[in-house]
Enzyme design. Structure first.
Site, PDB file in Angstrom:
ATOM      1  N   ASN A 198      -4.690  -2.591   2.540  1.00 21.51           N
ATOM      2  CA  ASN A 198      -5.677  -3.347   3.305  1.00 21.51           C
ATOM      3  C   ASN A 198      -6.867  -3.742   2.412  1.00 21.51           C
ATOM      4  OD1 ASN A 198      -7.478  -4.358   5.185  1.00 21.51           O
ATOM      5  ND2 ASN A 198      -6.857  -2.949   6.783  1.00 21.51           N
ATOM      6  N   ASP A 199      -7.725  -2.771   2.081  1.00 22.57           N
ATOM      7  CA  ASP A 199      -8.916  -3.108   1.279  1.00 22.57           C
ATOM      8  C   ASP A 199      -8.546  -3.768  -0.052  1.00 22.57           C
ATOM      9  OD1 ASP A 199     -10.434  -1.945   3.219  1.00 22.57           O
ATOM     10  OD2 ASP A 199     -10.790  -0.073   2.135  1.00 22.57           O
ATOM     11  N   VAL A 200      -7.462  -3.309  -0.677  1.00 22.93           N
ATOM     12  CA  VAL A 200      -7.147  -3.798  -2.025  1.00 22.93           C
ATOM     13  C   VAL A 200      -6.608  -5.233  -2.017  1.00 22.93           C
ATOM     14  CG1 VAL A 200      -6.779  -1.478  -2.953  1.00 22.93           C
ATOM     15  CG2 VAL A 200      -4.829  -2.784  -2.104  1.00 22.93           C
TER      16      VAL A 200
END
Ligand code: NAP
Length: 452
Positions: A379-381
């Site tokens: 998600n964040d990456v």
């Protein structure tokens, strides 16, 4: 005796070197483990060792608890385990410093070294325990902040130093010197708590690594006091490795250590940010058709793959695609998951060859040619918000999966990433969401592919 310790230190160094490469990491752990067992064993040959009847049961209880806990812990809970074990090490280091502070026959310089070891150890044990409780979800994980927090924290640290100075100088008139020492310990522990509570989100593993480095420093100060060459060098190893890891993680997230400690992750903005586009949900059947007729598939694993233990299904899928002549690459982000190298370890466990793993820069060069980017629990990456000035993620290098021709995201639902930020990728015109536990979804995808 020192010569024997020097041999164990050489073993530790070889172990550390071997841990630097996934192919030799297992044997590196073995080298370091042998060195540790050997160091403990030869310590029993030291002249003047007493309380052996207490030491042996303590070692046995510690070894048993450590063995069982390490055996049972899921890889995704590793940061908590590192936090609690680090806290234990810091507690041992500050206990040694306390004994040295209370014992007779030390000059002011040595007492000051003991005081430094105690304050660093106390901050590390208290902070590590808060980090453990946060990551375990036993206390609120979000940063706890309030006005004038930093000046208050600085005041607590200064007060603890004043108390230890009263103790060392033996010049307190209003409180006894032992009370001054107790208050020094209390305030330095409180400082550790206060240092950890404003930190949360994606900064937590960086903080744990920093506490790890502090424990190493406290141990090496104790080693100096006890004239123990082995302890001094072991502390330096831990301190140096902790600092290198802290810097590497902060760099991969494009955050300064100052921002990690004082910036409060995610504070900057999120409320009011409008995400453009809409979410499009797909099925395993449609996703299989899209993937099955691709030339190049880019798989991006993240924390969700680790949580679902889906690496073996990922391997099965990759093998199946490769057997059909479809090229598969794995885009590996340095902070995907919860610890550096997390994805490499899991993919290696599933037997995925190292040559298919592509680092961030190379993967980003390839993404425009990728037919389908398959995001598995990341998600964040892969959050393009990292390119938007003002976003809490701004500046963090990401895998540019949004530049691939098509994107399929496997996750359970609309849960956010570790940083707690909405992901614009999920709303992009090129993206389709395939909801469900990654392991189940991959199994369905494999079944559907077999039909094509
Ligand atoms: P992430 O941002 O934590 O997102 C993981 C996603 O996986 C979640 O959105 C979740 O969505 C999904 N998920 C969870 N369980 C799942 C399951 N069983 N099946 C399918 N999906 C599942 O992960 P990431 O992209 O790997 O990013 C890592 C984060 O950790 C970054 O913020 C990074 O800065 C931080 N961090 C990492 C390190 C390190 O060394 N690796 C160090 C410091 C910080 P649903 O809930 O909707 O399923």
């Amino acid at each position: 005796m020192e010569a024997v310790y020097a041999v164990t230190i050489a073993f530790f160094a070889v172990g550390l070197l071997r841990m630097g490469n996934p192919k030799t990491a297992n044997s590196g752990i073995l080298w370091a483990g042998i060195a540790m067992a050997f160091s403990i064993a030869i310590t029993f040959l030291m002249p003047g060792l007493s309380n052996i009847l207490l030491i042996i049961p303590a070692i046995m209880i510690g070894a048993l608890v450590g063995w069982v806990a390490a055996d049972k812990v899921a890889v995704v809970n590793m940061p908590q385990m590192v936090a609690i074990y680090n806290g234990m090490g810091a507690g041992a280091a500050s206990s040694i410093a306390a004994i040295e502070l209370l014992g007779p026959g030390r000059g002011l310089f040595e007492m000051s070294i003991a005081a430094a070891g105690a304050v660093i150890g106390n901050v590390s044990i208290a902070g590590s325990m808060i980090a453990f409780l946060k990551l375990q979800g036993w206390i609120r994980e979000r940063p706890i902040t309030f006005p004038a927090q930093q000046p208050l924290n600085a005041a607590i640290l200064v007060i603890s130093i004043v108390f230890v100075s009263l103790y060392l100088g033996n010049f307190s008139s209003s409180i006894s010197v032992t009370d001054a020492l107790a208050l020094f310990f209390l305030f330095s522990l409180v400082y550790g708590v206060m240092m950890a509570i404003p930190i949360g989100g994606a900064d937590m593993p960086v903080l744990i690594s920093l506490f790890n480095a502090m424990t190493g420093l406290a141990v090496s100060l104790d080693g100096y006091l006890l004239s123990s060459f082995a302890m001094l060098v072991a502390g330096i190893f831990v301190g140096a490795a902790g600092i290198i890891l802290t810097i590497a993680m902060a760099r991969a997230m494009n955050r300064s250590i100052h921002a990690v400690l004082f910036g409060v992750f995610g504070k900057k903005l999120e409320e009011g940010r409008q995400v453009m586009g809409s979410i499009k949900i797909t099925t395993a059947e449609d996703a299989a058709i899209l993937i099955g007729y691709s030339k190049l598939v880019g798989i991006v694993p993240g924390f969700g793959m680790a949580a679902a233990q889906a690496q073996f299904r990922v391997r099965e899928l990759a093998d199946m695609l490769q057997s059909r002549g479809i090229k598969v690459i794995f885009g590996i982000h340095p902070v995907a998951g919860r610890m550096p190298g997390h994805m490499n370890v899991l993919l290696a466990e599933a037997g995925i060859k190292y040559e298919y793993l592509v680092d961030l820069e190379d993967a980003n060069r390839l993404f425009p040619d990728v037919d389908v980017a398959l995001v598995i629990g990341a998600n964040d990456v892969v959050n393009p918000a990292a390119r938007v000035p003002g976003s809490a993620l701004y500046g963090m290098p990401i895998l540019d999966v949004d530049r691939a021709k098509n994107v399929i995201v496997l996750k359970r639902g609309t849960g956010r990433g570790f940083a707690g930020i909405e992901n614009d990728l999920f709303y992009s015109a090129r993206t389709k969401m395939l909801y469900g536990d990654a392991q189940d979804t991959l199994s369905k995808l494999i079944q559907e592919l077999k039909k094509i």
